[in-house]
Design an enzyme around this catalytic site. Structure first.
Site, PDB file in Angstrom:
ATOM      1  N   CYS A  64       0.828  -1.205   0.000  1.00 54.79           N
ATOM      2  CA  CYS A  64       0.000   0.000   0.000  1.00 54.79           C
ATOM      3  C   CYS A  64       0.861   1.253   0.000  1.00 54.79           C
ATOM      4  CB  CYS A  64      -0.865   0.054   1.259  1.00 54.79           C
ATOM      5  SG  CYS A  64      -1.893  -1.378   1.553  1.00 54.79           S
ATOM      6  N   CYS A  65       0.382   2.251  -0.714  1.00 52.72           N
ATOM      7  CA  CYS A  65       0.882   3.615  -0.602  1.00 52.72           C
ATOM      8  C   CYS A  65      -0.289   4.532  -0.933  1.00 52.72           C
ATOM      9  CB  CYS A  65       2.103   3.861  -1.495  1.00 52.72           C
ATOM     10  SG  CYS A  65       1.798   3.855  -3.268  1.00 52.72           S
TER      11      CYS A  65
END
Length: 153
Positions: A64-65
């Site tokens: 995730c980002c």
């Protein structure tokens, strides 16, 4: 299954992701801000989670980002990883089914709690296709990883 999870930001959806994967009975290894001793940069923590998949230390990973794009790019630089940025359940199902994706990339900005659960439902329920064309495409991607892929193969 063993699932590695990384996030570069301490967002509610990242914490919910870890909780939800564990609730589904999977073992979770965390990277980035989810581990106080790990490097939180998206490129570094995404690579770490992806390497777990490539080496067999994990069966799959979720990276995730903020947009999910950087995390997917970093993960896809690891040979043997097929990371897919998924914003909905249909894309997650297709990524697993047609692409045999082994790393799910998510946007911390766009993924709500209900959408996260739908994506995970689809991701974990989907079975990679045994269709010859799909298998051929996945094999071609493997050759690209090994530096042997050529146009027209």
């Amino acid at each position: 299954m063993k699932i590695s999870v990384s996030s570069d930001m301490d967002e509610p959806v990242a914490r919910l992701l870890v909780e939800e994967v564990r609730r589904r009975g999977h073992q979770v290894r965390v990277y980035g801000v989810l581990d106080p001793e790990a490097d939180p940069r998206w490129a570094v923590c995404s690579e770490a989670a992806a390497r777990d998949v490539a080496t067999g230390a994990a069966d799959q990973a979720v990276v995730c980002c903020w947009t999910g794009t950087g995390a997917s790019i970093a993960a896809n630089k690891v040979p043997g990883v097929r990371a897919a940025l998924c914003a909905d359940a249909y894309t997650a199902d297709g990524a697993r089914r047609w692409n045999d994706a082994n790393v799910l990339a998510l946007s911390l900005r766009l993924t709500s709690q209900p959408v996260l659960k739908e994506i995970l439902d689809a991701w974990f329920a989907a079975v990679p296709s045994q269709d010859a064309e799909d298998l051929g495409n996945v094999a071609h991607v493997g050759r690209l990883d090994a530096g042997r892929g050529t146009v027209g193969e």
